[in-house]
Design a protein around this motif. Structure first.
Motif, PDB file in Angstrom:
ATOM      1  N   SER A 136       2.356  57.915  36.067  1.00  0.00           N
ATOM      2  CA  SER A 136       3.007  59.077  35.464  1.00  0.00           C
ATOM      3  C   SER A 136       2.342  60.391  35.864  1.00  0.00           C
ATOM      4  N   ASP A 137       1.071  60.327  36.288  1.00  0.00           N
ATOM      5  CA  ASP A 137       0.387  61.527  36.771  1.00  0.00           C
ATOM      6  C   ASP A 137      -0.817  61.134  37.621  1.00  0.00           C
ATOM      7  N   PHE A 138      -1.388  62.121  38.283  1.00  0.00           N
ATOM      8  CA  PHE A 138      -2.470  61.871  39.238  1.00  0.00           C
ATOM      9  C   PHE A 138      -3.722  61.286  38.584  1.00  0.00           C
ATOM     10  N   LEU A 141      -4.807  57.644  39.010  1.00  0.00           N
ATOM     11  CA  LEU A 141      -5.422  57.132  40.236  1.00  0.00           C
ATOM     12  C   LEU A 141      -6.839  56.623  39.956  1.00  0.00           C
ATOM     13  N   ALA A 142      -7.423  57.091  38.876  1.00  0.00           N
ATOM     14  CA  ALA A 142      -8.783  56.673  38.509  1.00  0.00           C
ATOM     15  C   ALA A 142      -8.787  55.359  37.740  1.00  0.00           C
ATOM     16  N   THR A 143      -7.634  54.832  37.397  1.00  0.00           N
ATOM     17  CA  THR A 143      -7.561  53.603  36.597  1.00  0.00           C
ATOM     18  C   THR A 143      -7.543  52.369  37.492  1.00  0.00           C
ATOM     19  N   ASP A 144      -7.571  51.200  36.872  1.00  0.00           N
ATOM     20  CA  ASP A 144      -7.579  49.951  37.638  1.00  0.00           C
ATOM     21  C   ASP A 144      -6.203  49.595  38.207  1.00  0.00           C
ATOM     22  N   ASN A 147      -6.379  49.999  43.714  1.00  0.00           N
ATOM     23  CA  ASN A 147      -7.538  49.399  44.376  1.00  0.00           C
ATOM     24  C   ASN A 147      -7.936  50.183  45.625  1.00  0.00           C
ATOM     25  N   LYS A 148      -6.923  50.598  46.411  1.00  0.00           N
ATOM     26  CA  LYS A 148      -7.187  51.357  47.637  1.00  0.00           C
ATOM     27  C   LYS A 148      -6.237  52.540  47.734  1.00  0.00           C
ATOM     28  N   ILE A 149      -6.802  53.693  48.041  1.00  0.00           N
ATOM     29  CA  ILE A 149      -5.988  54.886  48.266  1.00  0.00           C
ATOM     30  C   ILE A 149      -6.391  55.508  49.595  1.00  0.00           C
ATOM     31  N   ALA A 150      -5.414  55.814  50.429  1.00  0.00           N
ATOM     32  CA  ALA A 150      -5.675  56.433  51.733  1.00  0.00           C
ATOM     33  C   ALA A 150      -5.709  57.953  51.591  1.00  0.00           C
ATOM     34  N   LEU A 170      -9.004  67.699  38.265  1.00  0.00           N
ATOM     35  CA  LEU A 170      -8.575  66.717  37.267  1.00  0.00           C
ATOM     36  C   LEU A 170      -9.751  65.874  36.753  1.00  0.00           C
ATOM     37  N   ASN A 171     -10.954  66.183  37.277  1.00  0.00           N
ATOM     38  CA  ASN A 171     -12.179  65.467  36.873  1.00  0.00           C
ATOM     39  C   ASN A 171     -12.132  63.965  37.166  1.00  0.00           C
ATOM     40  N   ILE A 172     -11.550  63.603  38.310  1.00  0.00           N
ATOM     41  CA  ILE A 172     -11.483  62.183  38.682  1.00  0.00           C
ATOM     42  C   ILE A 172     -12.047  61.938  40.089  1.00  0.00           C
ATOM     43  N   LEU A 173     -12.701  62.912  40.676  1.00  0.00           N
ATOM     44  CA  LEU A 173     -13.139  62.804  42.067  1.00  0.00           C
ATOM     45  C   LEU A 173     -14.053  61.596  42.291  1.00  0.00           C
ATOM     46  N   ASP A 174     -15.069  61.443  41.490  1.00  0.00           N
ATOM     47  CA  ASP A 174     -16.023  60.340  41.684  1.00  0.00           C
ATOM     48  C   ASP A 174     -15.337  58.981  41.572  1.00  0.00           C
ATOM     49  N   ALA A 175     -14.432  58.850  40.627  1.00  0.00           N
ATOM     50  CA  ALA A 175     -13.740  57.573  40.428  1.00  0.00           C
ATOM     51  C   ALA A 175     -12.830  57.248  41.613  1.00  0.00           C
TER      52      ALA A 175
END
Length: 268
Positions: A136-138, A141-144, A147-150, A170-175
């Motif tokens: 539903s939103d970016f 992408l930090a959730t399970d 598995n792989k994002i290009a 969005l504070n998800i860079l590290d994840a």
């Protein structure tokens, strides 16, 4: 009889020599020389996301300018910047971000009087056409779910830089970094998603539009990254500056703007 034979041989040799010399005399006459002008090769160096649109426009330009041959070099804007800095052939440069053009301007490698903002693009999240992934939103992408994002390599690929900017805001860079597979340019990201080697990838809207093997899942919120502006300029080392400037102007013609719009670009 011997004299007659000698005369025949001499006559045959004379005819052969006449044919050879006539052929040699005509050989320099080619299409270009008959027009009184030799072919000029002009190098268009552009971001990978411009590949299809620029090649179509370039074909139009060559039809209208038969003595011009356009040679293309498409790739990540960062890699192209480095090539120009190292003296690679280049007449016109189109970057997918201001950063690379700014770097060349600081080194006085582009003609600043020819520089202008040409296009704007959008950043989108894509998945394989048959994927049943639902986000539903970016931030998901930090959730399970992923598995792989290009992603584009952020040091050299503008779409990778925009991606990291989005993730940071969005504070998800590290994840996301833990799941990232980095590509050398945006078309490689597209290819990995098309073949299902990754769950999803971030590309420009124009890249997604040319493929029937992917679908757009989400568009990045505008307030999470800088506008995706494509600047264009002539490179100072151009050996054909008049043609380079003419090609830049050509892109502003209505017919060529329509081609750019067809591929999903917002023309400035």
């Amino acid at each position: 009889m011997n004299n007659n034979r000698k005369n025949v041989v001499i006559l045959v040799m004379f005819c052969l020599l006449a044919v050879i010399f006539t052929g040699c005399g005509n050989s320099p006459q080619n299409d270009n020389s008959s027009k009184g002008e030799s072919t000029k090769e002009v190098y268009i160096v552009a971001a990978a996301s411009m590949t299809d649109a620029i090649q179509e426009i370039g074909a139009n330009y060559e039809k209208e300018h038969p003595n011009v041959k356009l040679t293309y070099n498409f790739g990540s804007s960062g890699a192209l910047q480095t090539q120009i800095e190292q003296g690679a052939p280049a007449d016109v440069f189109i970057s997918a971000a201001q950063k690379q053009m700014n770097a060349l301007a600081e080194k006085n490698l582009i003609d600043k009087s020819t520089r202008k903002d040409l296009l704007e693009n959008k950043v989108v999240l894509i998945v394989p056409k048959d994927s049943d992934l639902a986000l539903s939103d970016f931030t998901q992408l930090a959730t399970d779910k992923i598995n792989k994002i290009a992603l584009g390599e952020p040091k050299a690929v503008p779409v990778g830089q925009y991606s990291e900017e989005i993730f940071s805001n969005l504070n998800i860079l590290d994840a996301v970094k833990q799941k990232a597979v980095y590509a050398s340019d945006v078309r490689q990201v597209l290819g990995w998603v098309e073949t299902g080697e990754v769950d999803c990838g971030i590309v420009y809207a124009t890249d997604a539009a040319i493929s029937d093997k992917v679908k757009v899942l989400l568009e990045a919120p505008a307030n999470t990254h800088k506008p995706v502006i494509y600047p264009i300029a002539m490179v100072n080392s151009s050996k054909n500056p008049d043609i380079a400037k003419d090609f830049i102007a050509y892109l502003s013609q209505d017919e060529q703007k329509a081609i750019l719009a067809k591929y999903g670009f917002d023309v400035k």
